[in-house]
Motif scaffolding. Structure first.
Motif, short mmCIF file in Angstrom:
data_model
loop_
_atom_site.label_atom_id
_atom_site.label_comp_id
_atom_site.label_asym_id
_atom_site.label_seq_id
_atom_site.Cartn_x
_atom_site.Cartn_y
_atom_site.Cartn_z
N ALA A 211 0.90 -1.33 -0.17
CA ALA A 211 -0.08 -0.01 0.22
C ALA A 211 0.84 1.12 0.10
CB ALA A 211 -0.91 -0.06 1.36
N TYR A 212 1.87 1.19 0.79
CA TYR A 212 2.76 2.49 0.88
C TYR A 212 3.73 2.48 -0.48
CZ TYR A 212 6.82 5.06 2.78
OH TYR A 212 7.53 6.33 3.02
N GLN A 213 3.97 1.60 -1.24
CA GLN A 213 4.53 1.55 -2.39
C GLN A 213 3.68 2.22 -3.52
OE1 GLN A 213 5.13 -2.42 -4.33
NE2 GLN A 213 7.05 -1.62 -5.11
N LEU A 214 2.36 1.70 -3.55
CA LEU A 214 1.29 2.20 -4.35
C LEU A 214 1.12 3.82 -4.10
CD1 LEU A 214 -0.83 2.09 -6.57
CD2 LEU A 214 -2.29 1.48 -4.93
N PHE A 215 1.13 4.30 -2.66
CA PHE A 215 0.86 5.69 -2.37
C PHE A 215 2.05 6.64 -2.87
CE2 PHE A 215 1.89 8.73 0.90
CZ PHE A 215 0.56 9.65 0.80
N CYS A 216 3.33 6.12 -2.68
CA CYS A 216 4.32 6.85 -2.90
C CYS A 216 4.34 6.92 -4.32
CB CYS A 216 5.58 6.43 -2.20
SG CYS A 216 5.66 6.59 -0.35
N SER A 217 4.30 5.86 -5.26
CA SER A 217 4.42 5.89 -6.68
C SER A 217 3.42 6.88 -7.22
CB SER A 217 4.33 4.37 -7.21
OG SER A 217 5.34 3.49 -6.67
N ILE A 218 2.26 6.78 -6.78
CA ILE A 218 1.42 7.83 -7.26
C ILE A 218 1.88 8.98 -7.08
CG2 ILE A 218 -0.87 8.61 -7.13
CD1 ILE A 218 -1.82 5.85 -6.64
#
Length: 262
Positions: free
Chosen positions: A17-24
């Motif tokens: 989830a953190y990976q998706l949040f920071c990538s966006i």
């Protein structure tokens, strides 16, 4: 009890989830950096162009900060889902200047400069509010707190710059078109923010395995904010007032400021 803090903390604790949040976040900042770089190159005003360039440099810096935060967790960036690509969806709704226009070599007209500034004034309002929220949530986290405060301060400067430049252009007689551009941008941004919010919520629900009731509550919150913005909240995006900090982007961006992030 669901709260903004509990939701963001749930995202922070889960690597995917953190990976998706920071990538966006990184993808949006990088895109904003490119757009401002192109606008600076096409701006004939020798006073305005360096400010637009500073805006672009700040956005690039923010993209690097979010990428560094991923690196500290040993996580690579992942592709931004099309339905969560805020910048692309804004363009599709006719908000701001198109990429086709920015890829040309023709200098921008006064109306195109106003279109850019109105788009920035509206989207920076949202960005400034979101970063203040993240500062409240993550302010005590050693890894995130300083980064969020740095980005939040920059977003406040960007918003101040947009107010000041649009007021300058209003005084030069462009008031009616500025009002039109602001209202058009606000309507498009509000719909886009809802659509991206629903897309990200659905993705996070799958990653975090939310029960149906939790997904329903968060989805209801996204729709409630949309309805508020449609009815009343849009006014905060289109009003102009002289900022306390004048000439907020009047100096070059400090080099490699993001490397100060712990």
């Amino acid at each position: 009890m669901l709260s903004t803090r509990s939701l963001f903390n749930e995202i922070y604790r889960n690597d995917e989830a953190y990976q998706l949040f920071c990538s966006i976040a990184a993808g949006g900042e990088d895109q904003g950096g490119w757009e401002n770089e192109r606008i600076a190159a096409l701006t004939r005003d020798p006073v305005l162009a360096p400010k637009v360039a500073r805006h672009g440099a700040d956005e690039r810096k923010h993209g690097r900060i979010f990428t560094q935060l991923l690196n500290k967790r040993g996580l690579p960036k992942v592709p931004v889902p099309d339905e969560a690509d805020y910048c692309m969806l804004l363009e599709r709704k006719g908000v701001g200047l198109s990429h086709e226009r920015l890829n040309s070599d023709a200098p921008l007209s006064d109306r195109e400069i106003i279109t850019y500034l109105a788009h920035s004034r509206v989207t920076e309002q949202r960005a400034a509010e979101q970063m203040r929220q993240l500062v409240r949530v993550y302010g005590d986290e050693p890894e995130l707190g300083r980064a969020m405060r740095m980005i939040s301060a920059d977003e406040d400067n960007h918003l101040a710059y947009c107010h000041e430049e649009l007021l300058r252009l209003t005084a030069e007689g462009h008031g009616p078109y500025i009002r039109h551009a602001l209202e058009t941008s606000a309507r498009g941004e509000i719909r886009t923010h809802r659509d991206v919010g629903l897309a990200v919520t659905a993705r996070m629900a799958r990653i975090l395995r939310w029960p149906r009731w939790q997904l329903a509550v968060v989805t209801l919150g996204v729709h409630a904010l949309y309805l508020y913005d449609r009815a009343l909240g849009w006014r905060r995006m289109v009003t102009l007032r002289m900022p306390e900090r004048r000439n907020a982007l009047g100096t070059p961006a400090p080099p490699h400021a993001e490397h100060e992030v712990p």
